[in-house]
Scaffold this active site. Sequence first.
Site, PDB file in Angstrom:
ATOM      1  N   TRP A 131       0.824  -1.222   0.000  1.00 16.52           N
ATOM      2  CA  TRP A 131       0.000   0.000   0.000  1.00 16.52           C
ATOM      3  C   TRP A 131       0.854   1.267   0.000  1.00 16.52           C
ATOM      4  O   TRP A 131       0.318   2.360  -0.170  1.00 16.52           O
ATOM      5  CB  TRP A 131      -0.886   0.011   1.248  1.00 16.52           C
ATOM      6  N   LYS A 132       2.120   1.148   0.283  1.00 16.00           N
ATOM      7  CA  LYS A 132       2.985   2.327   0.402  1.00 16.00           C
ATOM      8  C   LYS A 132       2.358   3.315   1.409  1.00 16.00           C
ATOM      9  O   LYS A 132       1.733   2.881   2.361  1.00 16.00           O
ATOM     10  CB  LYS A 132       3.218   2.954  -0.973  1.00 16.00           C
ATOM     11  N   HIS A 168      13.072  -1.990  -1.259  1.00 15.74           N
ATOM     12  CA  HIS A 168      12.165  -1.490  -2.297  1.00 15.74           C
ATOM     13  C   HIS A 168      12.834  -0.313  -3.015  1.00 15.74           C
ATOM     14  O   HIS A 168      13.573   0.451  -2.396  1.00 15.74           O
ATOM     15  CB  HIS A 168      10.846  -1.058  -1.662  1.00 15.74           C
ATOM     16  N   GLU A 182      11.844   2.498  -3.823  1.00 15.23           N
ATOM     17  CA  GLU A 182      11.645   3.820  -3.210  1.00 15.23           C
ATOM     18  C   GLU A 182      12.574   3.998  -2.008  1.00 15.23           C
ATOM     19  O   GLU A 182      13.044   5.096  -1.727  1.00 15.23           O
ATOM     20  CB  GLU A 182      10.168   3.995  -2.832  1.00 15.23           C
ATOM     21  N   GLY A 235       1.561  -2.573  -6.262  1.00 11.86           N
ATOM     22  CA  GLY A 235       1.381  -1.283  -5.598  1.00 11.86           C
ATOM     23  C   GLY A 235       0.000  -0.716  -5.910  1.00 11.86           C
ATOM     24  O   GLY A 235      -0.997  -1.044  -5.257  1.00 11.86           O
TER      25      GLY A 235
HETATM   26  P1  PGA Z   1       3.127  -0.387  -8.764  1.00 16.52           P
HETATM   27  O1  PGA Z   1       4.141  -0.553  -7.541  1.00 16.52           O
HETATM   28  O2  PGA Z   1       2.331  -1.667  -8.864  1.00 16.52           O
HETATM   29  O3  PGA Z   1       2.284   0.804  -8.441  1.00 16.52           O
HETATM   30  O4  PGA Z   1       3.957  -0.178  -9.994  1.00 16.52           O
HETATM   31  C1  PGA Z   1       4.798  -1.776  -7.342  1.00 16.52           C
HETATM   32  C2  PGA Z   1       5.734  -1.674  -6.177  1.00 16.52           C
HETATM   33  O5  PGA Z   1       6.315  -0.604  -5.980  1.00 16.52           O
HETATM   34  O6  PGA Z   1       5.917  -2.644  -5.415  1.00 16.52           O
END
Ligand code: PGA
Length: 265
Positions: free
Chosen positions: A10-11, A99, A101, A239
Amino acid sequence: MRRSVFAANWKMNKRVSEAAAFVNALEHELALDDRIHRNSTVILAPSATHLETVSRLLGETNIELGAQNCGTTRFGAFTGENSPAALHELGCHWVILGHSERRHVFKEDDAQIVARAKAALQDKLKVIYCVGELLQDRKSGQTTQVIESQLSALKTGELPAGFLDHFVLAYEPVWAIGTGETATAAQAQEVHAFIRQWLTKNFDVQTSERCRVLYGGSVKPENAASIMAEKDVDGLLVGTASLDPLVFAGVIRNGLKPKLERSSG
Ligand code: PGA
């Protein structure tokens, strides 16, 4: 056959108050087909603020709880970090580490990510270890070198013997994350096959055959089946498409289909 894994990341999305409706709807969708829980592991990784609530909501369901990161040590003076011991106490089974990010926005390096992995294992958290190349790496033909160097960080002797039994690897091309641009199934398979070869070379065939390797990067119900049809893709890290329970259930249903067809015939 390796058991499939579908993980929702979910970030930093959703309010805590939105979790209950999501979990109820997802559970309802997954219960419509009992092959899902029999043949796959479904993981929900909300942000740390949501974990206690989501842990309670998941209760007796078959959905496992994941955290999106953890500290490099059990406890200590690390403002803003989350103790792996406390994450385990809250009911987390998994933690996502490395990850893109975390690597590229928050500048975590390999050594730090491996320290987090070591701390996670000490507190019985299983690790989803992410690797992936930037667009410029791919354009300059450096994809496998980048993946290899991120994998090699696991071999520096920090991690205990047999650590891969508690790991799932995730290939997430950075250029495909949150961009709507997905790697083709063939592009994913090429890197997944490379990862499996690397595992064979650096560990052994059995370890390599056992280790699940997920794909992540703009996965949606429309592309889940073609990616999962590839032989070295064992699951999906999702995501954007994991934020809606019906869409995430669609990813799981479609993604599992080629694996079920393969195992039945
Ligand atoms: P996304 O993100 O499905 O929005 O591309 C995937 C993730 O960062 O794990």
